[in-house]
Design an enzyme around this catalytic site. Sequence first.
Site, PDB file in Angstrom:
ATOM      1  N   MET A  55     -14.961  -0.456   1.492  1.00 34.44           N
ATOM      2  CA  MET A  55     -13.690  -0.126   1.329  1.00 34.44           C
ATOM      3  C   MET A  55     -13.484  -0.597  -0.145  1.00 34.44           C
ATOM      4  O   MET A  55     -12.582   0.279  -0.922  1.00 34.44           O
ATOM      5  CB  MET A  55     -12.560  -0.944   2.243  1.00 34.44           C
TER       6      MET A  55
ATOM      7  N   TYR B  64      -0.072   0.861   1.266  1.00 31.66           N
ATOM      8  CA  TYR B  64      -1.148   0.040   1.915  1.00 31.66           C
ATOM      9  C   TYR B  64      -0.452  -1.069   2.447  1.00 31.66           C
ATOM     10  O   TYR B  64      -0.309  -1.320   3.618  1.00 31.66           O
ATOM     11  CB  TYR B  64      -2.256   0.017   1.324  1.00 31.66           C
TER      12      TYR B  64
END
Length: 276
Positions: A189, A149
């Site tokens: 998230m 990420y």
Amino acid sequence: MTPPGRRVAVVTGAAGGLGHAIATALHADGWSVLLTDLDPAAVAAAAGPLGGWSAALDVRDEDACAAVAASAADRGGLALWVNNAGVLTTGPSWEHDGPTRRRMFDVNTYGAMNGTLAALAVMRGQGHGHVLNVVSLAGLIAAPGETVYAASKHALLAFSLGTLSDLRIAGYRRVHVSCLCPDGIWTPMLHDRLDDPGAVASFTGSMLSAPQVAARAVRLAHRPRPVVSLPRWRGAQVRLLDALPRLAVALTPLVQAAGRAGQRRQHRRSTRPDRP
């Protein structure tokens, strides 16, 4: 048509979470906002109270991004494009298979590139405009447990700053690219990450609310800057660690301990009886 004087903005990933908060804040600030998301029904429902302007958009589709930019331009000119859509998968990099790695780069990096370039095709033609890329602090430092990420966000930061320099070299003084790098945000998230050891990096600092970040995005829309971290002290902290990689690696156990403490703290906050 957009009423005279109303600026036109596009926000990706706007059906919920930070994207919806940014769209809401822009609408309150007087913008005409096109909310986009992969889920057409969800984004249409989110857009209802904000003027009802929405579109289904898969940011991985370059042609679809161009079509959305053209649609926004038809409303009187595209003033702002916010690349907010993103995905997160945690864990050691070697545990991610190829499709997982590609998905993070396809959405977080290439998707934001597609949006940026689609917007710039309009903005360069009209001579003004602003692309705001939501990068995260993970774009400033390698976050343990969120390695792939962070790599996708590092790439987006480099692309954004390089593109801004290219615009200046080409003579575009009124076309801007900004990067907003917030700390962890309490949005969907992270809602299911309170027991996730791979997500500890997102809980090491100040847990922000979506409206807090959205308010900073609106200020940045008015006054473009290449990179803005939120809060500012966290940006300085992670940049220092990034400049001292041996120290950063040595401090990893402390980072993990701070993150686990942050997860416990956020769990207590989110389960209080007076909270929804």
